[in-house]
Scaffold this motif. Structure first.
Motif, PDB file in Angstrom:
ATOM      1  N   SER A 104     101.941  78.947  55.493  1.00 36.20           N
ATOM      2  CA  SER A 104     100.627  79.606  56.520  1.00 36.20           C
ATOM      3  C   SER A 104      99.372  78.987  56.295  1.00 36.20           C
ATOM      4  O   SER A 104      98.751  78.740  57.480  1.00 36.20           O
ATOM      5  CB  SER A 104     100.895  80.815  56.435  1.00 36.20           C
ATOM      6  OG  SER A 104      99.984  81.413  55.561  1.00 36.20           O
ATOM      7  N   PHE A 105      99.151  78.449  55.452  1.00 39.45           N
ATOM      8  CA  PHE A 105      97.591  77.981  54.875  1.00 39.45           C
ATOM      9  C   PHE A 105      97.666  76.436  55.701  1.00 39.45           C
ATOM     10  O   PHE A 105      96.549  76.204  56.167  1.00 39.45           O
ATOM     11  CB  PHE A 105      97.131  78.043  53.510  1.00 39.45           C
ATOM     12  CG  PHE A 105      96.897  79.436  53.145  1.00 39.45           C
ATOM     13  CD1 PHE A 105      96.236  80.261  54.032  1.00 39.45           C
ATOM     14  CD2 PHE A 105      97.457  79.790  51.821  1.00 39.45           C
ATOM     15  CE1 PHE A 105      96.014  81.546  53.285  1.00 39.45           C
ATOM     16  CE2 PHE A 105      97.279  80.980  51.322  1.00 39.45           C
ATOM     17  CZ  PHE A 105      96.508  81.941  52.052  1.00 39.45           C
ATOM     18  N   ALA A 106      98.690  75.788  55.423  1.00 38.07           N
ATOM     19  CA  ALA A 106      98.614  74.757  56.112  1.00 38.07           C
ATOM     20  C   ALA A 106      98.494  74.595  57.634  1.00 38.07           C
ATOM     21  O   ALA A 106      97.687  73.854  58.381  1.00 38.07           O
ATOM     22  CB  ALA A 106     100.159  73.740  55.906  1.00 38.07           C
ATOM     23  N   GLU A 107      99.300  75.648  58.421  1.00 36.93           N
ATOM     24  CA  GLU A 107      98.899  75.913  59.594  1.00 36.93           C
ATOM     25  C   GLU A 107      97.541  76.205  60.056  1.00 36.93           C
ATOM     26  O   GLU A 107      96.834  75.641  61.130  1.00 36.93           O
ATOM     27  CB  GLU A 107     100.073  76.974  60.098  1.00 36.93           C
ATOM     28  CG  GLU A 107     100.623  76.697  61.327  1.00 36.93           C
ATOM     29  CD  GLU A 107     101.537  77.889  61.637  1.00 36.93           C
ATOM     30  OE1 GLU A 107     102.800  77.840  61.058  1.00 36.93           O
ATOM     31  OE2 GLU A 107     101.344  78.706  62.709  1.00 36.93           O
ATOM     32  N   ARG A 108      97.200  76.962  59.233  1.00 32.68           N
ATOM     33  CA  ARG A 108      95.642  77.554  59.477  1.00 32.68           C
ATOM     34  C   ARG A 108      94.607  76.435  59.561  1.00 32.68           C
ATOM     35  O   ARG A 108      93.669  76.402  60.321  1.00 32.68           O
ATOM     36  CB  ARG A 108      95.465  78.643  58.554  1.00 32.68           C
ATOM     37  CG  ARG A 108      94.069  79.308  58.956  1.00 32.68           C
ATOM     38  CD  ARG A 108      93.638  80.505  58.009  1.00 32.68           C
ATOM     39  NE  ARG A 108      94.699  81.319  57.880  1.00 32.68           N
ATOM     40  CZ  ARG A 108      94.732  82.425  56.761  1.00 32.68           C
ATOM     41  NH1 ARG A 108      93.537  82.633  56.108  1.00 32.68           N
ATOM     42  NH2 ARG A 108      95.764  83.392  57.124  1.00 32.68           N
ATOM     43  N   TYR A 109      94.683  75.475  58.406  1.00 32.68           N
ATOM     44  CA  TYR A 109      93.749  74.652  58.193  1.00 32.68           C
ATOM     45  C   TYR A 109      94.192  73.037  58.789  1.00 32.68           C
ATOM     46  O   TYR A 109      93.641  72.265  58.426  1.00 32.68           O
ATOM     47  CB  TYR A 109      93.572  74.417  56.711  1.00 32.68           C
ATOM     48  CG  TYR A 109      92.946  75.566  56.241  1.00 32.68           C
ATOM     49  CD1 TYR A 109      91.349  75.809  56.445  1.00 32.68           C
ATOM     50  CD2 TYR A 109      93.395  76.679  55.640  1.00 32.68           C
ATOM     51  CE1 TYR A 109      90.898  76.991  56.065  1.00 32.68           C
ATOM     52  CE2 TYR A 109      92.886  78.029  55.321  1.00 32.68           C
ATOM     53  CZ  TYR A 109      91.430  77.968  55.572  1.00 32.68           C
ATOM     54  OH  TYR A 109      90.814  79.207  55.238  1.00 32.68           O
ATOM     55  N   LYS A 110      95.374  73.109  59.556  1.00 33.88           N
ATOM     56  CA  LYS A 110      95.706  72.033  60.114  1.00 33.88           C
ATOM     57  C   LYS A 110      95.974  70.726  59.383  1.00 33.88           C
ATOM     58  O   LYS A 110      95.449  69.505  59.541  1.00 33.88           O
ATOM     59  CB  LYS A 110      94.833  71.602  61.218  1.00 33.88           C
ATOM     60  CG  LYS A 110      94.322  72.577  62.359  1.00 33.88           C
ATOM     61  CD  LYS A 110      95.571  72.831  63.340  1.00 33.88           C
ATOM     62  CE  LYS A 110      95.423  73.933  64.456  1.00 33.88           C
ATOM     63  NZ  LYS A 110      96.192  75.167  63.847  1.00 33.88           N
ATOM     64  N   ALA A 145      91.502  70.450  51.014  1.00 29.72           N
ATOM     65  CA  ALA A 145      92.211  69.057  51.435  1.00 29.72           C
ATOM     66  C   ALA A 145      91.873  68.791  53.074  1.00 29.72           C
ATOM     67  O   ALA A 145      91.583  67.770  53.155  1.00 29.72           O
ATOM     68  CB  ALA A 145      93.899  69.621  51.515  1.00 29.72           C
ATOM     69  N   ALA A 146      91.651  69.982  54.025  1.00 30.13           N
ATOM     70  CA  ALA A 146      91.329  69.624  55.272  1.00 30.13           C
ATOM     71  C   ALA A 146      90.000  69.133  55.313  1.00 30.13           C
ATOM     72  O   ALA A 146      89.725  68.292  56.310  1.00 30.13           O
ATOM     73  CB  ALA A 146      91.585  71.040  56.030  1.00 30.13           C
ATOM     74  N   GLU A 147      88.950  69.637  54.590  1.00 24.83           N
ATOM     75  CA  GLU A 147      87.524  69.305  54.634  1.00 24.83           C
ATOM     76  C   GLU A 147      87.221  67.911  54.031  1.00 24.83           C
ATOM     77  O   GLU A 147      86.168  67.334  54.296  1.00 24.83           O
ATOM     78  CB  GLU A 147      86.720  70.434  53.961  1.00 24.83           C
ATOM     79  CG  GLU A 147      86.773  71.649  54.799  1.00 24.83           C
ATOM     80  CD  GLU A 147      86.184  72.742  53.803  1.00 24.83           C
ATOM     81  OE1 GLU A 147      85.680  72.638  52.907  1.00 24.83           O
ATOM     82  OE2 GLU A 147      85.834  74.005  54.551  1.00 24.83           O
TER      83      GLU A 147
END
Ligand code: SF4
Length: 206
Positions: free
Chosen positions: A130-136, A101-103
């Motif tokens: 936690s993945f949302a935070e990591r990948y903004k 999603a981030a990429e």
């Protein structure tokens, strides 16, 4: 909002897609499930996910690599921990969804895993956050489980293939092995007897 919907399969996507659209979102599907085995089953679920997306006019992307060996390399050691295999399985799929999603310019992601009444919902929610935070990238949370039956009804109306087990080869064995079913029944019976004995002892002490 441009939202990526991780699809574990076609049938489990029915209700979440309906809900997201009711909320004014147009999701894009993403099939990433290295946990589905054997090959013919993985292929069938991928085909059904595409069939569903076409029937409801939803764009979708899929990782079309069958990754049995990669899965086993990590799932087998994880088996040593209680629920370890499923933790690894959720984590891999949710992390990859957040990263994808981030990429790819999505504002948010979510997953049809939050529709399942069989998975460890709260644990998956913590992981996704936690993945949302990591990948903004924003994690859109909704508990889709209240729509369980409605999702099943939609999948029947769309004539989608419905799978008989969770996904990995372990879950396939658990679904069909009479020996495992027998063991589980005996363990449940023993746990019940233990609980009753404790309750009786506690009542006697009062
Ligand atoms: S049982 Fe389901 S959630 Fe657990 S590892 Fe297998 S496929 Fe993944």
């Amino acid at each position: 909002m441009k939202i990526l919907l991780h699809m574990c399969c076609g049938p489990c996507s029915c209700y979440p897609v309906k809900r997201l659209r009711e909320e004014g979102m147009e999701p894009e599907g993403y099939f990433f499930n290295p946990n589905i085995h054997p090959y013919k089953e993985w292929e069938q679920r991928l085909t059904t996910a595409k069939e569903f997306a076409a029937k409801v006019s939803m764009p979708m992307q899929a990782d079309e690599n069958y990754r049995l060996r990669d899965f086993l390399r990590q799932a087998l050691p994880a088996e040593a921990q209680p629920n370890g295999r499923c933790h690894f399985c959720y984590s891999w799929r949710l992390e990859q969804t957040a990263r994808f999603a981030a990429e790819n310019g999505f504002e948010a992601f979510t997953s049809t895993l939050f529709y399942s009444i069989y998975q460890q919902h709260d644990l998956m929610k913590q992981m996704a956050e936690s993945f949302a935070e990591r990948y903004k990238v924003h994690f859109y949370y909704e508990d889709f489980r209240p729509g369980w039956q409605e999702g099943i009804d939609i999948s029947h109306a769309l004539e989608l293939y419905r799978q008989p087990y969770c996904g990995c080869i372990f879950s396939e064995e658990e679904r069909y092995s009479k020996a495992i079913r027998k063991q589980r029944k005996a363990a449940a019976k023993a746990a019940k007897a233990k609980r009753l004995a404790t309750e009786t002892a506690e009542a006697g002490a009062d």
